[in-house]
Design an enzyme around this catalytic site. Structure first.
Site, short mmCIF file in Angstrom:
data_model
loop_
_atom_site.label_atom_id
_atom_site.label_comp_id
_atom_site.label_asym_id
_atom_site.label_seq_id
_atom_site.Cartn_x
_atom_site.Cartn_y
_atom_site.Cartn_z
N HIS A 1 8.30 50.92 32.99
CA HIS A 1 8.04 49.81 32.03
C HIS A 1 8.63 50.09 30.86
O HIS A 1 9.27 49.09 30.03
CB HIS A 1 6.50 49.71 31.59
CG HIS A 1 5.61 48.96 32.86
ND1 HIS A 1 4.62 49.81 34.18
CD2 HIS A 1 5.63 47.81 33.39
CE1 HIS A 1 4.13 49.31 34.42
NE2 HIS A 1 4.90 47.89 34.65
N GLN B 1 -1.13 35.97 41.95
CA GLN B 1 -0.22 36.20 42.78
C GLN B 1 -0.44 37.61 43.36
O GLN B 1 -0.33 38.48 44.40
CB GLN B 1 1.07 37.10 41.78
CG GLN B 1 1.05 38.55 41.70
CD GLN B 1 1.27 38.54 40.35
OE1 GLN B 1 1.36 38.41 39.05
NE2 GLN B 1 2.01 39.83 40.55
N VAL C 1 13.67 52.95 37.98
CA VAL C 1 13.42 53.89 37.27
C VAL C 1 12.54 55.13 38.41
O VAL C 1 11.73 54.48 39.28
CB VAL C 1 12.55 54.02 35.59
CG1 VAL C 1 12.41 55.59 35.32
CG2 VAL C 1 13.26 52.91 34.98
N SER D 1 5.56 53.71 40.13
CA SER D 1 4.94 52.10 40.62
C SER D 1 3.51 52.44 39.89
O SER D 1 2.45 53.72 40.11
CB SER D 1 4.52 52.20 41.65
OG SER D 1 3.88 51.22 42.07
N SER D 2 2.85 51.41 39.03
CA SER D 2 1.43 51.79 38.75
C SER D 2 0.40 51.78 40.17
O SER D 2 -0.45 52.57 40.05
CB SER D 2 1.16 50.69 38.44
OG SER D 2 2.20 49.87 37.68
O1 PAF Z 1 6.24 42.72 38.17
C1 PAF Z 1 5.10 42.09 37.74
O2 PAF Z 1 4.15 43.17 37.06
C2 PAF Z 1 4.66 40.80 38.02
O3 PAF Z 1 4.89 40.46 39.40
C3 PAF Z 1 4.72 39.91 36.71
C4 PAF Z 1 6.24 39.69 36.91
C5 PAF Z 1 4.55 40.78 35.31
C6 PAF Z 1 4.02 38.94 37.38
O4 PAF Z 1 3.08 38.91 36.96
#
Ligand code: PAF
Length: 291
Positions: free
Chosen positions: A41, A65, A182, A191-192
């Site tokens: 990030h 999502q 990365v 990844s989280s």
């Molecule tokens: O990639 C993400 O972290 C999420 O899918 C996003 C784009 C912030 C939408 O919630």
């Protein structure tokens, strides 16, 4: 003392911040995230910074999502740590961290933005409804903040291509920038969700990128053009790793995201996979220009 980003939690605050930037004639560059920030990030934030103008990072764990049996409740929420990471080196100007009631004022959402066809395979098939939640929340963020530029990681390559299509077809004046994945030193994509891995799963997880690299070599060096062979090669490498449970492996074009039986010279293809290590579902991909 490193500079601290301004924290915005309501739509009104975000709109005022946006209007002030516009009044000053400044470009606004956005990095949408769900928090639990890692170096991947921060690379997005550095890319945003290099675009010039004001940088705003959104942090919102978007419920729409996640599927009913997914990790929405368990998903790490680490706002205080995230804001700390965004000071100094990874510095942005503002953080937009809305409560769910700000993003979904009626609780149950009735207005959706969705993109046909591009989500039929890969993560779209494995996680029904996932991309509809992503496109809806990003469309809402774009409407609130009207960013000039939005920066996304290419680890979620299908997400990036879907959002790009959504943005173009909806007429958002936002340019989307995709940043290469990365990786940890052993190649595992940051990844989280890596924090869910136990030590043996963590040791095994680099097989994901190794298998993608092997497939890429087959295309670039050995002239492999058969989509099924490429998938079989990757699946074979994943199957040899006992802690890895494959979800999908796919080779698709980068326009319509449809499976490819054979790879055409001069085309660009996405080779993508998802696999479980214990409860952690990890994704990775490579984008290959076929010689
Ligand atoms: O990639 C993400 O972290 C999420 O899918 C996003 C784009 C912030 C939408 O919630």
């Amino acid at each position: 003392m490193p500079a601290s980003p301004k924290i915005l939690t309501t739509l009104d605050q975000a709109r005022i911040w946006r209007a002030e930037a516009r009044t000053r004639g400044e470009k606004v560059v956005m990095v949408p995230t769900m928090g639990a920030l890692h170096d991947g990030h921060l690379e997005l934030v550095r890319t945003a910074r290099a675009e010039g103008g004001r940088v705003i990072v959104s942090i919102f764990v978007n419920p729409t999502q996640f599927g009913p049996n997914e990790d929405f409740d368990a998903y790490p929420r680490t706002l205080a740590e995230d804001v700390q990471k965004l000071q100094g080196d990874g510095c942005c100007d503002a953080v937009f961290a809305p409560a769910p009631t700000e993003m979904y004022p009626f609780g149950t959402n009735r207005t959706w933005v969705s993109v046909d066809r591009l989500g039929d395979h890969l993560c779209g098939a494995a996680r029904p409804g996932h991309f509809k939640g992503v496109t809806t929340v990003v469309a809402r963020l774009f409407t609130i903040l009207t960013p000039d530029v939005a920066v996304f990681g290419l680890k979620d390559a299908q997400q990036f291509f879907i959002l790009k299509r959504m943005s173009q077809e909806m007429g958002f004046a936002t340019r989307l920038v995709g940043v290469p994945t990365v990786r940890e030193v052993d190649g595992l994509a940051m990844s989280s969700r890596n924090r869910y891995l136990n030590p043996s799963e963590r040791a095994a997880a680099p097989v994901l990128y190794q298998s993608l690299q092997a497939a890429q070599r087959s295309i670039l060096k050995n002239g492999e053009r058969d989509g099924h062979q490429i998938i079989a090669q990757i699946e074979g490498l994943l199957a040899a790793e006992p802690t890895c449970r494959r979800d999908y492996v796919s080779v698709v074009d980068t326009q319509e995201m449809q499976p490819l039986v054979s790879l055409e010279s001069g085309s660009t293809v996405l080779i993508a996979l998802a696999a479980y290590f214990g409860p952690a579902r990890l994704i990775d991909n490579v984008i290959v220009d076929v010689p």
